[in-house]
Write an enzyme that holds these catalytic residues in place. Structure first.
Site, PDB file in Angstrom:
ATOM      1  N   GLU A 172      -4.658  23.351  13.205  1.00 27.01           N
ATOM      2  CA  GLU A 172      -3.604  23.854  14.089  1.00 27.01           C
ATOM      3  C   GLU A 172      -4.151  24.970  14.981  1.00 27.01           C
ATOM      4  O   GLU A 172      -3.824  25.049  16.174  1.00 27.01           O
ATOM      5  CB  GLU A 172      -2.431  24.352  13.260  1.00 27.01           C
ATOM      6  CG  GLU A 172      -1.692  23.225  12.532  1.00 27.01           C
ATOM      7  CD  GLU A 172      -0.615  23.752  11.611  1.00 27.01           C
ATOM      8  OE1 GLU A 172       0.357  24.329  12.148  1.00 27.01           O
ATOM      9  OE2 GLU A 172      -0.741  23.599  10.392  1.00 27.01           O
TER      10      GLU A 172
ATOM     11  N   GLU B 190      -1.631  18.500   4.414  1.00 24.10           N
ATOM     12  CA  GLU B 190      -0.466  19.163   3.821  1.00 24.10           C
ATOM     13  C   GLU B 190       0.361  18.220   2.950  1.00 24.10           C
ATOM     14  O   GLU B 190       0.926  18.626   1.931  1.00 24.10           O
ATOM     15  CB  GLU B 190       0.424  19.763   4.926  1.00 24.10           C
ATOM     16  CG  GLU B 190      -0.137  21.021   5.576  1.00 24.10           C
ATOM     17  CD  GLU B 190      -1.064  20.734   6.742  1.00 24.10           C
ATOM     18  OE1 GLU B 190      -1.319  21.655   7.519  1.00 24.10           O
ATOM     19  OE2 GLU B 190      -1.560  19.587   6.870  1.00 24.10           O
TER      20      GLU B 190
END
Length: 261
Positions: free
Chosen positions: A115, A135
């Site tokens: 990210e 995740e």
């Protein structure tokens, strides 16, 4: 110069290099690291001697191994929102910084690390780099700047990437448009520095306007995007940079831009 525990920050020839420096713990983005990165970006934003930024990781194996899972494990519904908002604030500062930011991905780049990377303007990866958004493997969705993957990969590949948690090697990431270039590991920082030097030949005002325009183009309709561009062109002619660049072009010389007008 400010002293950090989790970062190394160096300045050379108008380029600031931020190295995330906790290799014994896979350079994870802990709360402290996020806050130090935020401080470093804020300082660079105000530093008139810096015209471009490189973000990389310490060591040869890992860029960022993700968020600190020990801290994640202790979060509640309330503190999770606070943590992820702080990370988003950092990446948003990178995206809004009026200077180009190059990610030099030296190794494994997972979760929060990816990210951070997609919040940068240009991504250069070592051949040994590995990318993933795992995740889903620890029971949470990929969020915040994971949304930028749609523009880079398209919906189908983004879904596959996030649903499976698969890791992509550098060649696959380049083929799918996740990175700009893949280079041998020993060429990574020189290539990033060369990119900064190439970009720094141009007007800092024009670069700031162009970066802002691209960010706006990604999130608005076509007519509004064009209007932003029309306004930006007008602003460019108020600084003197455009006049100097055009004069230099006609005189077949390099332009000379003051850092601040």
């Amino acid at each position: 110069m400010h002293t950090y525990e989790m970062l190394l920050v160096t300045h050379t020839e108008e380029i600031a290099t931020i190295t995330i420096n906790n290799p014994s713990r896979a350079n994870v983005l802990s709360k402290q690291t996020i806050r130090e990165l935020t401080h470093a970006i804020d300082a660079i934003a105000l530093d008139e001697t810096v015209r471009a930024v490189i973000i990389t990781g310490a060591g040869e194996r890992v860029f960022v191994g993700g968020a600190d899972i020990r801290e994640l494990h202790e979060l509640t519904a309330t503190t999770a929102r606070l943590f992820i908002r702080e990370l988003h604030t950092l990446i948003e500062k990178i995206r809004r910084l009026e200077k180009p930011v190059i990610a030099a991905v030296n190794g494994v780049c997972l979760g929060a690390g990816l990210e951070l990377v997609v919040g940068c303007d240009i991504i250069i990866a070592a051949e040994t780099a590995l990318f993933g958004m795992p995740e889903i493997e620890i029971g949470i969705p990929s969020v915040i700047e994971g949304a930028l993957l749609l523009n880079l990969l398209g919906a189908l590949r983004t879904k596959e990437f996030l649903f499976t948690g698969d890791r992509w090697d550098a060649a696959r990431a380049e083929g799918y448009g996740l990175v700009n270039y893949v280079v041998p590991a020993h060429e990574l920082l020189p290539r990033a520095q060369a990119m900064c030097q190439r970009i720094n030949r141009h007007s800092p005002t024009a670069l700031a306007l162009q970066k802002d325009l691209v960010n706006r183009w990604m999130t608005t309709d076509l007519d509004t995007a064009i209007e932003y561009g029309i306004n930006a062109l007008g602003i460019a002619f108020t600084t003197g940079d455009s006049q100097e660049a055009m004069q230099a072009f006609q005189e077949k010389r390099s332009p000379h831009f003051p850092w601040q007008h």
